[in-house]
Design a protein around this motif. Sequence first.
Motif, PDB file in Angstrom:
ATOM      1  N   HIS A 259       0.810  -1.223   0.000  1.00 56.79           N
ATOM      2  CA  HIS A 259       0.000   0.000   0.000  1.00 56.79           C
ATOM      3  C   HIS A 259       0.847   1.278   0.000  1.00 56.79           C
ATOM      4  O   HIS A 259       0.289   2.374  -0.095  1.00 56.79           O
ATOM      5  CB  HIS A 259      -0.978   0.050   1.189  1.00 56.79           C
ATOM      6  CG  HIS A 259      -1.884  -1.122   1.265  1.00 56.79           C
ATOM      7  ND1 HIS A 259      -2.933  -1.328   0.400  1.00 56.79           N
ATOM      8  CD2 HIS A 259      -1.890  -2.195   2.103  1.00 56.79           C
ATOM      9  CE1 HIS A 259      -3.564  -2.450   0.692  1.00 56.79           C
ATOM     10  NE2 HIS A 259      -2.948  -3.007   1.724  1.00 56.79           N
ATOM     11  N   VAL A 260       2.178   1.191   0.108  1.00 61.55           N
ATOM     12  CA  VAL A 260       3.037   2.373   0.064  1.00 61.55           C
ATOM     13  C   VAL A 260       3.489   2.603  -1.370  1.00 61.55           C
ATOM     14  O   VAL A 260       4.072   1.710  -1.998  1.00 61.55           O
ATOM     15  CB  VAL A 260       4.270   2.224   0.987  1.00 61.55           C
ATOM     16  CG1 VAL A 260       5.236   3.387   0.781  1.00 61.55           C
ATOM     17  CG2 VAL A 260       3.835   2.163   2.443  1.00 61.55           C
ATOM     18  N   GLU A 261       3.217   3.794  -1.901  1.00 57.20           N
ATOM     19  CA  GLU A 261       3.607   4.116  -3.268  1.00 57.20           C
ATOM     20  C   GLU A 261       4.896   4.931  -3.314  1.00 57.20           C
ATOM     21  O   GLU A 261       5.699   4.755  -4.222  1.00 57.20           O
ATOM     22  CB  GLU A 261       2.491   4.893  -3.974  1.00 57.20           C
ATOM     23  CG  GLU A 261       1.285   4.044  -4.322  1.00 57.20           C
ATOM     24  CD  GLU A 261       0.369   4.727  -5.325  1.00 57.20           C
ATOM     25  OE1 GLU A 261       0.457   5.967  -5.455  1.00 57.20           O
ATOM     26  OE2 GLU A 261      -0.423   4.031  -5.975  1.00 57.20           O
ATOM     27  N   ALA A 262       5.091   5.833  -2.358  1.00 48.18           N
ATOM     28  CA  ALA A 262       6.278   6.691  -2.398  1.00 48.18           C
ATOM     29  C   ALA A 262       6.593   7.217  -0.997  1.00 48.18           C
ATOM     30  O   ALA A 262       5.690   7.366  -0.164  1.00 48.18           O
ATOM     31  CB  ALA A 262       6.077   7.854  -3.358  1.00 48.18           C
ATOM     32  N   VAL A 263       7.876   7.470  -0.755  1.00 47.24           N
ATOM     33  CA  VAL A 263       8.323   8.154   0.464  1.00 47.24           C
ATOM     34  C   VAL A 263       8.684   9.572   0.047  1.00 47.24           C
ATOM     35  O   VAL A 263       9.703   9.812  -0.591  1.00 47.24           O
ATOM     36  CB  VAL A 263       9.524   7.431   1.103  1.00 47.24           C
ATOM     37  CG1 VAL A 263       9.981   8.193   2.344  1.00 47.24           C
ATOM     38  CG2 VAL A 263       9.175   5.997   1.461  1.00 47.24           C
ATOM     39  N   LEU A 264       7.809  10.509   0.374  1.00 53.34           N
ATOM     40  CA  LEU A 264       7.975  11.885  -0.091  1.00 53.34           C
ATOM     41  C   LEU A 264       9.048  12.639   0.685  1.00 53.34           C
ATOM     42  O   LEU A 264       9.733  13.496   0.132  1.00 53.34           O
ATOM     43  CB  LEU A 264       6.635  12.623   0.030  1.00 53.34           C
ATOM     44  CG  LEU A 264       5.453  11.948  -0.678  1.00 53.34           C
ATOM     45  CD1 LEU A 264       4.173  12.730  -0.422  1.00 53.34           C
ATOM     46  CD2 LEU A 264       5.722  11.826  -2.168  1.00 53.34           C
ATOM     47  N   GLU A 265       9.171  12.349   1.969  1.00 51.94           N
ATOM     48  CA  GLU A 265      10.167  13.032   2.809  1.00 51.94           C
ATOM     49  C   GLU A 265      10.575  12.087   3.934  1.00 51.94           C
ATOM     50  O   GLU A 265       9.730  11.428   4.529  1.00 51.94           O
ATOM     51  CB  GLU A 265       9.594  14.324   3.385  1.00 51.94           C
ATOM     52  CG  GLU A 265      10.591  15.126   4.203  1.00 51.94           C
ATOM     53  CD  GLU A 265       9.997  16.416   4.745  1.00 51.94           C
ATOM     54  OE1 GLU A 265      10.705  17.129   5.483  1.00 51.94           O
ATOM     55  OE2 GLU A 265       8.814  16.707   4.446  1.00 51.94           O
ATOM     56  N   LEU A 266      11.878  12.026   4.193  1.00 53.72           N
ATOM     57  CA  LEU A 266      12.391  11.144   5.240  1.00 53.72           C
ATOM     58  C   LEU A 266      13.340  11.927   6.137  1.00 53.72           C
ATOM     59  O   LEU A 266      14.309  12.536   5.655  1.00 53.72           O
ATOM     60  CB  LEU A 266      13.129   9.946   4.634  1.00 53.72           C
ATOM     61  CG  LEU A 266      13.777   8.976   5.622  1.00 53.72           C
ATOM     62  CD1 LEU A 266      12.716   8.296   6.482  1.00 53.72           C
ATOM     63  CD2 LEU A 266      14.622   7.933   4.888  1.00 53.72           C
ATOM     64  N   ILE A 267      13.050  11.917   7.425  1.00 51.78           N
ATOM     65  CA  ILE A 267      13.895  12.598   8.406  1.00 51.78           C
ATOM     66  C   ILE A 267      14.330  11.579   9.449  1.00 51.78           C
ATOM     67  O   ILE A 267      13.499  10.841   9.985  1.00 51.78           O
ATOM     68  CB  ILE A 267      13.138  13.755   9.099  1.00 51.78           C
ATOM     69  CG1 ILE A 267      12.772  14.834   8.063  1.00 51.78           C
ATOM     70  CG2 ILE A 267      13.988  14.361  10.216  1.00 51.78           C
ATOM     71  CD1 ILE A 267      11.929  15.950   8.640  1.00 51.78           C
ATOM     72  N   THR A 268      15.625  11.539   9.721  1.00 49.26           N
ATOM     73  CA  THR A 268      16.144  10.660  10.773  1.00 49.26           C
ATOM     74  C   THR A 268      16.969  11.496  11.738  1.00 49.26           C
ATOM     75  O   THR A 268      17.571  12.506  11.349  1.00 49.26           O
ATOM     76  CB  THR A 268      17.023   9.537  10.190  1.00 49.26           C
ATOM     77  OG1 THR A 268      18.192  10.109   9.582  1.00 49.26           O
ATOM     78  CG2 THR A 268      16.255   8.726   9.160  1.00 49.26           C
ATOM     79  N   LEU A 269      17.023  11.055  12.992  1.00 50.12           N
ATOM     80  CA  LEU A 269      17.731  11.813  14.012  1.00 50.12           C
ATOM     81  C   LEU A 269      18.344  10.862  15.037  1.00 50.12           C
ATOM     82  O   LEU A 269      17.639  10.040  15.631  1.00 50.12           O
ATOM     83  CB  LEU A 269      16.776  12.782  14.719  1.00 50.12           C
ATOM     84  CG  LEU A 269      17.375  13.654  15.826  1.00 50.12           C
ATOM     85  CD1 LEU A 269      18.404  14.624  15.247  1.00 50.12           C
ATOM     86  CD2 LEU A 269      16.286  14.413  16.560  1.00 50.12           C
ATOM     87  N   VAL A 270      19.653  10.968  15.231  1.00 50.35           N
ATOM     88  CA  VAL A 270      20.336  10.180  16.260  1.00 50.35           C
ATOM     89  C   VAL A 270      20.075  10.831  17.616  1.00 50.35           C
ATOM     90  O   VAL A 270      20.383  12.009  17.802  1.00 50.35           O
ATOM     91  CB  VAL A 270      21.848  10.101  15.983  1.00 50.35           C
ATOM     92  CG1 VAL A 270      22.562   9.392  17.138  1.00 50.35           C
ATOM     93  CG2 VAL A 270      22.124   9.375  14.678  1.00 50.35           C
ATOM     94  N   GLN A 271      19.519  10.076  18.546  1.00 50.35           N
ATOM     95  CA  GLN A 271      19.218  10.604  19.871  1.00 50.35           C
ATOM     96  C   GLN A 271      20.111  10.029  20.952  1.00 50.35           C
ATOM     97  O   GLN A 271      20.090  10.500  22.083  1.00 50.35           O
ATOM     98  CB  GLN A 271      17.748  10.326  20.221  1.00 50.35           C
ATOM     99  CG  GLN A 271      16.757  11.041  19.320  1.00 50.35           C
ATOM    100  CD  GLN A 271      15.337  10.804  19.755  1.00 50.35           C
ATOM    101  OE1 GLN A 271      14.825   9.699  19.686  1.00 50.35           O
ATOM    102  NE2 GLN A 271      14.686  11.861  20.225  1.00 50.35           N
TER     103      GLN A 271
END
Length: 334
Positions: A259-271
Motif C-alpha cells: 500500500h506504500v507508493e512513495a516516500v515523499l520526505e524522510l527525516i532521521t535523528l540520532v538521539q
Amino acid sequence: MAEADAETEQDKDTGGAGDGGGESTFTVIVAAVANLGIALAKAVAGVISGSSAMLSEAAHSVADTVTEVLLLTALKRSEKPADEEHPLGYGPERYIWAMLAAVATFVGGAVFSLYDGIHTLVAGEELGDPLVSYIVLALAFLLEGYSLRTGVRQARGEAERFGASVGLYLRHTPDTAVKAVVMEDSAALVGLVLAAGGLLGGQLTGSGVWDGAASLCIGVLLLYVAWVLGRSNAQLLIGRPLPRAMREGIRDELLGVPHVEAVLELITLVQGPREALVAAKVDFRDVSTAAEIEWACEQAEARLREVFPAVSRVYLDPTPGYAQRRAEGLNPWP
C-alpha cells in the motif's frame, strides 16, 4: 570496498552506535581513577623538578579526570526513562555533558599548557632533580596504557560486532564516552613522551627551552582533542541524521510495505547510542482503506525495528503525493 561494506553493516545495526551501558561506565571509571592518581603524582614531580612540561601534564591529567566525571554524569543522566515532561527520553543529555567535558579539556589542559610553555620560554626556569619526574612518567605510562587498553578493548568488541574497523567505529559512533576515553588516553601517552623529551632535553643542554617547547606541544595536542570531541558532540546536539546507507535502507524498507507508493520526505535523528528517530511523509495508494493504511503503518514500524535495531521511534504521516505528481508533469489530482 570491504570498508564500505563494513560501514554499511555497522549502519544497519546501530548507525554507528555503541552500547551505552555498563561497559562504557566501567571504561570511564577506570580512566577516571587512573587519571586522578596520575594527576597528583605529576603535580608533586613537577614541583620537585621545576619542569613546566610536568606541570602541564599534571593539568592534562586533572582535565582528563574532570572529563571522566562529566562523562559519568552524562551516562547516568541519559539512562533516565522517558516521562511526561521529556516524551523522547533523556538520551541527548549525554551530549551536553560530553560537550562540557570537551570544554574542560580545552580550559583545564590546553590553555594551562600553552600558557606555561610560553611563560617558560620567555622567563626561563630552574630545573631541579628530574629523577622523580622520570619515575612518575614511567608509572603514568603504565596506568594510562591500562586505561587505554580498556577503552580500545570495548571499542574493538563493538567494532567486531558490527563488522567494522576500530577506526571506522570511533569515527561514527555516537557513544562519545568511549570515544573520549580512547582519544584522551591516546593523547595522554603522547603527552608523556613529549614531557620525557622535554626533561631529557633540559637535562642534556641545561636549557629550559626544551621543557617549554614540550609544554607547548602538549597544549596543541589537547587543543586538537578538545576540538575533535567538541565537534562530534556539537553535531549530535544540533541533530545528526543516521548515515546515508542506513537512510537509503530505511527508504527501501518503507517502499517494500504493501500500500506504500512513495516516500515523499524522510527525516532521521540520532538521539543516543542505540536510539534513533525516524519520521516520514508517505504516499499511500489512493484506493487503500483507512484500515489498510493503519495496518501498513504498523507493519512498516515493525520492519524498521527488526532490520535496524537502532530505530526506537517511527512516525509516519500519510501524505498525498500532489507535489511529486506536479514535479513529474502529471495531473496532481487522483
